[in-house]
Write an enzyme that holds these catalytic residues in place. Sequence first.
Site, PDB file in Angstrom:
ATOM      1  N   THR A 113       0.835  -1.200   0.000  1.00 38.06           N
ATOM      2  CA  THR A 113       0.000   0.000   0.000  1.00 38.06           C
ATOM      3  C   THR A 113       0.878   1.261   0.000  1.00 38.06           C
ATOM      4  O   THR A 113       2.101   1.188   0.085  1.00 38.06           O
ATOM      5  CB  THR A 113      -0.934   0.005   1.225  1.00 38.06           C
ATOM      6  N   TYR A 114       0.225   2.403  -0.038  1.00 37.47           N
ATOM      7  CA  TYR A 114       0.914   3.701  -0.168  1.00 37.47           C
ATOM      8  C   TYR A 114       1.975   3.878   0.920  1.00 37.47           C
ATOM      9  O   TYR A 114       1.680   3.723   2.111  1.00 37.47           O
ATOM     10  CB  TYR A 114      -0.116   4.820  -0.074  1.00 37.47           C
ATOM     11  N   PRO A 115       3.216   4.191   0.522  1.00 39.38           N
ATOM     12  CA  PRO A 115       4.311   4.205   1.500  1.00 39.38           C
ATOM     13  C   PRO A 115       4.371   5.417   2.424  1.00 39.38           C
ATOM     14  O   PRO A 115       4.756   5.285   3.587  1.00 39.38           O
ATOM     15  CB  PRO A 115       5.567   4.148   0.618  1.00 39.38           C
TER      16      PRO A 115
END
Length: 268
Positions: free
Chosen positions: A178-180
């Site tokens: 997922t989005y870091p």
Amino acid sequence: IIAGFRDLKDGWQFYPNYQEAQTRQISDWLVGMNASPLYTLLLRQHGLSGVYAIGRVQTPTLYMVYQRDQLIKNFKPEPYLELNAEILANQQKFEAKLDPYQRFKDEKGLTIFMQAKNVQRGPQTALIKDVQNIVKKTPSPRLFSLSSLQSAVNQRFHASASETLAAVQALYEAKWLTYPRTDSEYLTKQEFDYLAANLDQYQELLPEKMALPQTTPQKRYVNDQKVTEHPAIIMTKVVPSSTQLAKLPVLQRQVYDLVLKTTLAMFA
């Protein structure tokens, strides 16, 4: 957005968020808009050119960094002595430390202490006065925000923060993580549900299967209120094969494996 409109909430629930934002805005204006020009003009009077920005967050943070830097710069190491005992009991050895723990600046101080406590150097008999057995439980680790993941990767694999970010970004672009850039260590119920639904697929990437009975959300990990923009860094619904992972650069493989095991520990 559609989910939000289907489950509309009373706006007054979010009024404290508005007050927080307004307070930050006023503080930014008072500090930044006034102190920055003031300090710039004062420093120019002392011969320093340029513009100097003062901020409610950056300035105290920079001062903390400066203070720590000064402590490191002016630190003078001093040798010290410790008193430990190597104990043999029931055919097992262990090292015992002083309780309360003490350091001694020189041999003289150590000798005085030993004489006062009637302690000798070398082999001698001793009495174990008390044994306490304490059962301790260690909870499974929290899920990863970007900073906690960078810290964990640095400790285990000695990669820098920028190298870790690049690795997570690559895995995000491959649609595997997922989005870091998140500061949250929590999930919403929605993410937890898809993780629970895909447990068998994730397990295929482990060296051996493990029991994962905890399939109901726990507040330690799942809390919709604590997820502001992005949830913690976890696996996506797209599960790579072992062959695909094997082709990745070493650090990307290590990062995915670490996120995978930490996330699955939530179900153990």
